[in-house]
Design an enzyme around this catalytic site. Structure first.
Site, PDB file in Angstrom:
ATOM      1  N   VAL A   1      -7.474 -11.648 -18.078  1.00 50.66           N
ATOM      2  CA  VAL A   1      -8.345 -10.868 -18.955  1.00 50.66           C
ATOM      3  C   VAL A   1      -7.799 -10.858 -20.381  1.00 50.66           C
ATOM      4  CG1 VAL A   1      -9.190  -8.531 -19.428  1.00 50.66           C
ATOM      5  CG2 VAL A   1      -9.217  -9.408 -17.090  1.00 50.66           C
TER       6      VAL A   1
ATOM      7  N   ARG B   1      -9.291  -2.927 -23.561  1.00 52.64           N
ATOM      8  CA  ARG B   1     -10.327  -3.087 -22.539  1.00 52.64           C
ATOM      9  C   ARG B   1     -11.256  -1.872 -22.603  1.00 52.64           C
ATOM     10  NH1 ARG B   1      -7.650  -5.640 -17.067  1.00 52.64           N
ATOM     11  NH2 ARG B   1      -6.046  -6.941 -18.067  1.00 52.64           N
TER      12      ARG B   1
ATOM     13  N   GLY C   1       0.788  -1.218   0.000  1.00 51.82           N
ATOM     14  CA  GLY C   1       0.000   0.000   0.000  1.00 51.82           C
ATOM     15  C   GLY C   1       0.821   1.269   0.000  1.00 51.82           C
ATOM     16  N   GLY C   2       2.113   1.147  -0.326  1.00 46.93           N
ATOM     17  CA  GLY C   2       2.963   2.332  -0.364  1.00 46.93           C
ATOM     18  C   GLY C   2       3.551   2.737   0.973  1.00 46.93           C
TER      19      GLY C   2
ATOM     20  N   GLU D   1       5.118 -11.776 -10.382  1.00 47.05           N
ATOM     21  CA  GLU D   1       4.135 -12.608  -9.695  1.00 47.05           C
ATOM     22  C   GLU D   1       3.637 -13.692 -10.637  1.00 47.05           C
ATOM     23  OE1 GLU D   1       0.604 -10.462  -8.708  1.00 47.05           O
ATOM     24  OE2 GLU D   1       0.266  -9.747 -10.742  1.00 47.05           O
TER      25      GLU D   1
ATOM     26  N   ARG E   1      -4.612 -18.332 -12.841  1.00 45.18           N
ATOM     27  CA  ARG E   1      -5.968 -18.258 -13.381  1.00 45.18           C
ATOM     28  C   ARG E   1      -5.903 -17.789 -14.827  1.00 45.18           C
ATOM     29  NH1 ARG E   1      -6.731 -12.775 -13.557  1.00 45.18           N
ATOM     30  NH2 ARG E   1      -5.616 -11.524 -12.015  1.00 45.18           N
TER      31      ARG E   1
ATOM     32  N   ASN F   1      -0.041 -15.383 -11.765  1.00 45.57           N
ATOM     33  CA  ASN F   1      -1.497 -15.385 -11.702  1.00 45.57           C
ATOM     34  C   ASN F   1      -1.981 -16.787 -12.031  1.00 45.57           C
ATOM     35  OD1 ASN F   1      -2.864 -12.709 -11.167  1.00 45.57           O
ATOM     36  ND2 ASN F   1      -1.321 -12.097 -12.651  1.00 45.57           N
TER      37      ASN F   1
END
Length: 328
Positions: A158, A201, A27-28, A151, A155, A153
């Site tokens: 999109v 998108r 979160g910075g 990272e 899954r 993902n």
């Protein structure tokens, strides 16, 4: 690391600029950039104190700060025994870390690096015995000609249609088959890559009001029909867009024998999309696709900051919805 001496040793080894990041959370909080040794000495204790106050843990990471980074990811499939990759995608056109345009393959990557990215993704998935479709995401450091793991993902992404369009593999079908216990029907040598694909998108948001959500009733919606075009959407005339969820209402994907053919097809398609009743970011996509930098390919994640807000040409008023521009 918990001491300034450790931080300095790491920074001296990897080179400046570096990023100081809290171990205990994100979160910075405790996030600082140090461009040289003096800045690291000045900022280390401050970052550690912020991290301790926010997360109860004053330890921090010190890592290389990438000044020109490209977001490149590799699609993989694994059945628990074997793993294959289905090439790479570039997702560097981002606003506030949210992807806007994705394409496959990533344009302008050195072929040696592309091969290394694919190999690294496959090694990662094999090491954990991965079973499913997944994406390994990397940050490519352009000046240093290196890449770093971001990272995984685990899954369907999109942006999976761009991979499907250049490989002919239905990733959703493959994921379901793996979940049912089936082995992969392909070896790596079976996967062929043909052409180029680019995806936009489409979001219900008002680009003139700092991308505020644009909920409401969609009066009419029309998408073009073209053999080189794919449209993924749930949207239809008379539908209502609520204010509570993600603003994405459609994906428009174009394929071409070359990248420029795919880009031009997508531009033509977007000019034919009609969504009445709510604001969308279609004009933004037309602007981005028309910039010389995007047309050349190989832009980094700093691209967005260089083109927005739109800077009109001298003596010319720019309409954020429809006007193209030459910047960056």
């Amino acid at each position: 690391m918990a001491s300034l001496e450790e931080a300095l040793a790491v920074a001296d080894a990897i080179g400046y600029p570096v990023l100081i990041k809290a171990v205990g959370g994100g979160g910075g909080r405790g996030l600082k950039r140090a461009d040289d040794r003096a800045a690291l000495i000045q900022l280390f204790e401050l970052a550690s104190a912020e991290a301790l106050a926010a997360f109860g843990d004053g330890r921090v990471y010190v890592e290389c700060f990438v000044t020109q980074g490209r977001h490149v990811e590799v699609q993989i499939l694994g059945d628990g025994q074997s793993v294959i990759h289905l090439g790479d995608r570039d997702c560097s056109v981002q606003r506030r870390y949210q992807k806007l345009i994705e394409e496959a393959p990533a344009p302008g990557l050195p072929e040696a690096m592309r091969a290394e990215l694919h190999a690294a993704a496959v090694r990662f998935a094999r090491f954990i015995g991965y079973r499913s479709a997944g994406t390994i995401e990397f940050l490519v450091d352009v000046p240093r000609n290196r890449f770093y793991f971001l990272e995984m993902n685990a899954r369907i992404q999109v942006e999976h249609p761009v991979t499907e369009l250049i490989t002919g593999v239905d990733l959703v079908e493959a994921q379901l088959a793996i979940a049912q216990g089936h082995a992969l029907p392909w070896a790596q040598s079976d996967i062929r890559f043909e052409g180029h694909a680019i995806e936009c998108r489409i979001n219900a948001e008002d680009t003139d009001r700092d991308f505020a959500p644009s909920p409401g009733r969609v009066k009419t919606v029309r998408f073009p029909d073209h053999p080189a075009l794919r449209v993924d959407t749930h949207m239809q005339s008379g539908a209502t867009i609520p204010p509570f969820y993600d603003s994405m209402i459609a994906k428009v994907i174009a394929r071409g024998a070359t990248r420029d053919e795919a880009r031009q097809t997508l531009i033509q398609a977007l000019t034919q999309v009609s969504i009445d009743g709510v604001k969308t970011n279609i004009g933004l996509h037309l602007n981005v696709l028309d910039t010389p930098a995007f047309a050349r390919g190989g832009i980094d994640t700093g691209f967005w900051g260089a083109i927005w807000p739109i800077r009109p040409l001298p003596g010319k008023k720019v309409n954020h919805e429809t006007e193209s521009r030459t910047v960056y």
